[in-house]
Motif scaffolding. Structure first.
Motif, PDB file in Angstrom:
ATOM      1  N   TYR A   1       0.838  -1.184   0.000  1.00 31.69           N
ATOM      2  CA  TYR A   1       0.000   0.000   0.000  1.00 31.69           C
ATOM      3  C   TYR A   1       0.875   1.236   0.000  1.00 31.69           C
ATOM      4  O   TYR A   1       2.036   1.188   0.339  1.00 31.69           O
ATOM      5  N   GLY A   2       0.283   2.330  -0.419  1.00 36.61           N
ATOM      6  CA  GLY A   2       0.998   3.605  -0.418  1.00 36.61           C
ATOM      7  C   GLY A   2       0.606   4.399   0.809  1.00 36.61           C
ATOM      8  O   GLY A   2       0.170   3.855   1.811  1.00 36.61           O
TER       9      GLY A   2
ATOM     10  N   ALA B   1      10.684   1.004  -1.542  1.00 36.47           N
ATOM     11  CA  ALA B   1      10.528   2.452  -1.331  1.00 36.47           C
ATOM     12  C   ALA B   1       9.280   2.953  -2.047  1.00 36.47           C
ATOM     13  O   ALA B   1       8.518   3.760  -1.506  1.00 36.47           O
ATOM     14  N   TRP B   2       9.066   2.491  -3.284  1.00 35.16           N
ATOM     15  CA  TRP B   2       7.866   2.866  -4.051  1.00 35.16           C
ATOM     16  C   TRP B   2       6.611   2.456  -3.281  1.00 35.16           C
ATOM     17  O   TRP B   2       5.698   3.262  -3.110  1.00 35.16           O
ATOM     18  N   GLN B   3       6.593   1.226  -2.820  1.00 35.47           N
ATOM     19  CA  GLN B   3       5.411   0.703  -2.142  1.00 35.47           C
ATOM     20  C   GLN B   3       5.092   1.449  -0.851  1.00 35.47           C
ATOM     21  O   GLN B   3       3.931   1.633  -0.522  1.00 35.47           O
TER      22      GLN B   3
ATOM     23  N   ARG C   1       0.498   2.033  -6.752  1.00 34.99           N
ATOM     24  CA  ARG C   1       1.232   0.977  -6.065  1.00 34.99           C
ATOM     25  C   ARG C   1       0.866  -0.385  -6.654  1.00 34.99           C
ATOM     26  O   ARG C   1      -0.216  -0.557  -7.218  1.00 34.99           O
ATOM     27  N   PHE C   2       1.772  -1.314  -6.496  1.00 34.48           N
ATOM     28  CA  PHE C   2       1.480  -2.696  -6.838  1.00 34.48           C
ATOM     29  C   PHE C   2       0.584  -3.265  -5.748  1.00 34.48           C
ATOM     30  O   PHE C   2       0.800  -3.013  -4.563  1.00 34.48           O
TER      31      PHE C   2
ATOM     32  N   GLY D   1       2.965  -7.258 -12.325  1.00 35.41           N
ATOM     33  CA  GLY D   1       1.965  -7.507 -11.305  1.00 35.41           C
ATOM     34  C   GLY D   1       0.719  -6.679 -11.470  1.00 35.41           C
ATOM     35  O   GLY D   1       0.573  -5.889 -12.408  1.00 35.41           O
ATOM     36  N   GLN D   2      -0.175  -6.891 -10.533  1.00 35.21           N
ATOM     37  CA  GLN D   2      -1.407  -6.121 -10.463  1.00 35.21           C
ATOM     38  C   GLN D   2      -1.068  -4.764  -9.857  1.00 35.21           C
ATOM     39  O   GLN D   2      -0.279  -4.682  -8.917  1.00 35.21           O
ATOM     40  N   PHE D   3      -1.674  -3.720 -10.377  1.00 36.36           N
ATOM     41  CA  PHE D   3      -1.304  -2.364 -10.007  1.00 36.36           C
ATOM     42  C   PHE D   3      -2.559  -1.554  -9.761  1.00 36.36           C
ATOM     43  O   PHE D   3      -3.589  -1.764 -10.414  1.00 36.36           O
ATOM     44  N   HIS D   4      -2.474  -0.635  -8.811  1.00 40.20           N
ATOM     45  CA  HIS D   4      -3.584   0.279  -8.540  1.00 40.20           C
ATOM     46  C   HIS D   4      -3.109   1.714  -8.686  1.00 40.20           C
ATOM     47  O   HIS D   4      -2.089   2.103  -8.127  1.00 40.20           O
TER      48      HIS D   4
END
Length: 125
Positions: free
Chosen positions: A5-6, A35-37, A75-76, A91-94
């Motif tokens: 999650y972000g 870091a992105w996540q 985020r993934f 992957g699945q991304f939102h």
């Protein structure tokens, strides 16, 4: 393991699932991904060269602007596969703007271990 999650925003993120980031064999890519996540912009940028480039579905974009605008809002939600010695992630991304879809992040590193290019796009697998 880390949670996918972000930053928390005005809406709750449902169905947060743990991701085993140890599937990402490349340590630099794994740390950048983590870091992105967690929406850590400073850490994200620390893994890239100052002149890093971005290709979005093959089209050049401003890496700095994209990162600043997307981190915390994209985020993934699931990591489906890792290829190319841990540098290609699928992957699945939102996206808070575009919704949910399959995507890829492909990282190209310098011999010194900094990321010099990121390719992103919708995936078909």
């Amino acid at each position: 393991m880390m949670q996918a999650y972000g930053q928390l925003s005005s809406h709750p993120h449902k169905n947060v699932t743990p991701m085993d980031t140890h599937l990402i064999q490349n340590e630099i890519v794994r740390k950048a991904f983590e870091a992105w996540q967690r929406a850590d912009t400073a850490a994200w940028f620390s893994y890239f060269t100052p002149d890093a480039t971005l290709l979005d579905d093959g089209h050049p974009r401003d890496f700095q602007k994209f990162s600043t605008e997307a981190i915390g809002r994209e985020r993934f939600t699931r990591l489906d596969k890792v290829e190319a010695d841990g540098t290609h992630l699928y992957g699945q991304f939102h996206s808070d703007t575009w919704g949910n879809f399959k995507t890829y992040f492909k990282f190209r590193l310098t011999p010194e271990g900094k990321i010099e290019q990121l390719e992103i796009g919708q995936a078909d697998y």
